[in-house]
Design a protein around this motif. Structure first.
Motif, mmCIF file in Angstrom:
data_model
loop_
_atom_site.group_PDB
_atom_site.id
_atom_site.type_symbol
_atom_site.label_atom_id
_atom_site.label_comp_id
_atom_site.label_asym_id
_atom_site.label_seq_id
_atom_site.Cartn_x
_atom_site.Cartn_y
_atom_site.Cartn_z
ATOM 1 N N SER A 1 0.829 -1.213 0.000
ATOM 2 C CA SER A 1 0.000 0.000 0.000
ATOM 3 C C SER A 1 0.863 1.262 0.000
ATOM 4 C CB SER A 1 -0.933 -0.009 1.201
ATOM 5 O OG SER A 1 -0.197 -0.071 2.416
ATOM 6 N N ARG A 2 2.001 1.221 0.717
ATOM 7 C CA ARG A 2 2.889 2.394 0.749
ATOM 8 C C ARG A 2 3.538 2.615 -0.614
ATOM 9 N NH1 ARG A 2 5.890 5.061 4.806
ATOM 10 N NH2 ARG A 2 6.756 6.945 3.834
ATOM 11 N N MET B 1 2.336 1.697 -3.579
ATOM 12 C CA MET B 1 1.311 2.166 -4.506
ATOM 13 C C MET B 1 0.994 3.639 -4.270
ATOM 14 S SD MET B 1 -1.289 -1.130 -4.630
ATOM 15 C CE MET B 1 -2.427 -0.262 -5.727
ATOM 16 N N GLU B 2 0.943 4.043 -3.002
ATOM 17 C CA GLU B 2 0.643 5.440 -2.685
ATOM 18 C C GLU B 2 1.779 6.355 -3.134
ATOM 19 O OE1 GLU B 2 -0.166 8.215 1.275
ATOM 20 O OE2 GLU B 2 -0.056 6.042 1.458
ATOM 21 N N THR B 3 3.018 5.944 -2.862
ATOM 22 C CA THR B 3 4.177 6.772 -3.215
ATOM 23 C C THR B 3 4.313 6.933 -4.721
ATOM 24 O OG1 THR B 3 5.316 5.986 -1.216
ATOM 25 C CG2 THR B 3 6.679 7.003 -2.930
ATOM 26 N N ASN B 4 3.957 5.881 -5.466
ATOM 27 C CA ASN B 4 4.185 5.891 -6.908
ATOM 28 C C ASN B 4 2.901 6.087 -7.716
ATOM 29 O OD1 ASN B 4 7.233 4.912 -7.395
ATOM 30 N ND2 ASN B 4 6.396 3.827 -5.602
ATOM 31 N N ASP B 5 1.829 6.462 -7.048
ATOM 32 C CA ASP B 5 0.544 6.724 -7.715
ATOM 33 C C ASP B 5 0.099 5.538 -8.592
ATOM 34 O OD1 ASP B 5 0.284 9.257 -6.588
ATOM 35 O OD2 ASP B 5 1.486 10.165 -8.195
ATOM 36 N N LEU B 6 0.248 4.328 -8.045
ATOM 37 C CA LEU B 6 -0.173 3.136 -8.787
ATOM 38 C C LEU B 6 -1.648 2.857 -8.507
ATOM 39 C CD1 LEU B 6 2.865 0.723 -8.112
ATOM 40 C CD2 LEU B 6 2.480 2.216 -10.090
ATOM 41 N N THR B 7 -2.384 2.470 -9.553
ATOM 42 C CA THR B 7 -3.813 2.170 -9.385
ATOM 43 C C THR B 7 -4.057 0.682 -9.125
ATOM 44 O OG1 THR B 7 -4.039 1.925 -11.781
ATOM 45 C CG2 THR B 7 -4.515 4.100 -10.827
#
Length: 520
Positions: free
Chosen positions: A492-493, A495-501
């Motif tokens: 989750s971290r 994905m959040e840091t790298n703007d992954l959907t």
């Protein structure tokens, strides 16, 4: 403290199969109450298994060969001699366990009834005994984790398994009465009777197994009254019913072998006191295995950012269902009778399926076998009005089994659905038959599973060696889980840091990774 949630899956594990041939040979004296023999017309036999004992690394099979012989008397007319030969055969089965399930099937490869003289009969038979050994195995694996207030990252995967839900033997009884038609004379004495299972099928229902099919009955008898010719009767008794099985659920995958283990037919008086009724008593043995196909979610991996989680892994073998189908093999052939005989009518046909070889091929199971056909017919010869003939019709059937491998386990149950034998002109007889081949293929699959987990304090030296923030280029074979765990962070971290959907990454993707250290 976190705690693993485990699930137990019960599997029916095939261990081994062994076959042995037994030669049975004995002589029988015609009782004083019976007439001299002039010619043997027909013979049949049946193996009755009375006990199967587990004796360490061998199985002791006890039973008998029950036979009957129809012969022509010296002064004309027919008579039947029946008897049995005891069977006691030890079969070596290496690695046989005390609680293993043992199933025994048999085939009479050859049965010969020959006259030694008019008062003495020789019975010879070659019998193949097939012993199959299976065992129930429990596979335990972690499917989840209870956190108890703690946090952890979990990875799960889903596999399809075919767990054994029921393994049991039971019986189904058929009791029916048959009445002679008005055109038939009353019964003086039954000379010969046969029963054959035709078109039998089973289906799991809730709390029971449905059984249906037909019982083919054939009878030769002497009719009441002087100069009454030999009579014969052929009837088909449809049956349908249920066998109680509380664990059964509709939709389960069945592998059920049916065998006719008891058959009895007796004449009895009708309401008017005339011998015009027949009482049929038959017992089917059901060797039932029901499988439950289900998705199983396994805990694949587990880690935390505030403590070390040490996993203990093991290997568990699960079964996966590859194929379940009932194939129909059609046989059509002509056989030539003795040209010197004039056949008036074919009054009865009987058939037995013999499987010679089963071979695993690419995405298929190849089955080679033969249909052994017996014909009973009336002739124009007054001295030999009833005669019999046999024929062997080979067949080959290929069953689709996508993904089958050499270590796949198959279960094959066979049965005759229908059969006809009709005169085709001259001395030729046309045989047509439909065989049922019920096939279940399972694939044993070894899976790595988590069997234990313990928690330890963080390895601070190892943690400090990791960079606090790093750029990473995704390599072949990487998953987001692997990357997050390796760099001590969470999916989750990342994905959040790298703007992954979503959690799908591809080789060459660039990721910014930030080390995460949660407070214990």
């Amino acid at each position: 403290m976190m705690e693993l949630v485990k699930k137990n899956i019960r599997m029916n594990r095939f261990k081994s199969s062994t076959s042995t041939q037994v030669t049975m040979d004995d002589d029988f004296i015609v009782p004083d109450t019976m007439d001299d023999m002039e010619q043997v017309i027909l013979s049949s036999g049946n193996i009755v298994i009375e006990s199967v004992k587990n004796q360490g690394e061998r199985v002791l099979i006890k039973g008998k060969l029950a036979f009957q012989v129809l012969y022509r008397k010296a002064e004309g007319g027919l008579q039947t001699l029946a008897g049995s030969i005891p069977l006691e055969e030890p079969v070596n089965v290496p690695e046989l366990g005390e609680r293993d399930d043992i199933s025994v099937s048999w085939e009479i490869e050859d049965l010969t009834a020959g006259m030694i003289n008019s008062r003495k009969l020789s019975i010879k038979a070659i019998v193949t005994l097939n012993v199959r050994v299976e065992a129930l195995c429990d596979g335990e694996a972690a499917v989840d984790v209870e956190m108890n207030g703690e946090t952890a990252e979990t990875l799960k995967r889903t596999i399809d398994v075919a767990a054994i839900a029921v393994r049991r033997k039971d019986t189904y009884r058929i009791k029916e009465d048959i009445s002679l038609s008005s055109s038939k004379p009353s019964i003086e004495r039954v000379l010969w009777s046969e029963m054959q299972l035709m078109g039998a099928s089973t289906k799991p229902l809730d709390g029971q197994v449905h059984v249906e099919g037909e019982l083919a009955i054939f009878l030769i008898y002497t009719g009441e009254g002087e100069n009454t010719p030999i009579q014969w009767l052929e009837e088909s008794i449809p049956f349908a019913g249920d066998v109680d099985l509380p664990e059964s659920v509709e939709g389960m995958v069945p592998s059920i072998a049916l065998r006719l283990v008891h058959k009895d037919l007796e004449s009895k008086p009708d309401y008017d006191g005339e011998m015009r009724d027949l009482e049929v008593d038959a017992v089917l043995e059901l060797d039932m295995k029901l499988y439950e196909e289900q998705p199983l979610e396994l805990l694949s991996d587990l880690y935390a950012t505030d403590r070390e989680v040490v996993l203990q892994r093991g290997e568990v073998c699960f079964d996966r269902l590859l194929s379940k189908n009932t194939g129909k093999c059609k046989i059509s052939d002509r056989i030539q009778m003795e040209p010197s005989e004039r056949i008036l009518q074919i009054c009865h046909n009987d058939a037995a399926i013999k499987i010679d070889n089963v071979e695993i091929r690419e995405d298929a199971l190849n089955i080679d076998g033969a249909l052994e056909v017996s014909l009973l017919y009336m002739t124009s010869d007054d001295t030999e009005p009833v005669k019999a003939s046999t024929a062997v019709l080979p067949f080959q059937y290929t069953a689709d089994a996508s993904g089958i491998q050499e270590d796949s386990v198959y279960q094959l149950n066979t049965g005759v659905e229908q059969m006809t034998a009709v005169m085709a002109g001259g001395d030729m007889v046309e045989i047509r038959a439909v065989l049922n081949l019920d096939i279940l293929v399972l694939q044993p699959t070894s899976e790595s599973v988590i069997i234990n987990a313990r928690e330890e304090p963080l390895n601070l030296e190892k943690l400090q060696a990791l960079p606090g923030i790093v750029g990473y280029i995704v390599q072949h074979g990487d998953s987001l889980w692997d990357v997050a765990k390796r760099f001590h962070t969470t999916i989750s971290r990342v994905m959040e840091t790298n703007d992954l959907t979503d959690d799908q990454i591809r080789p060459g993707d660039r990721l910014l990774l930030v080390k995460e250290v949660a407070k214990a």
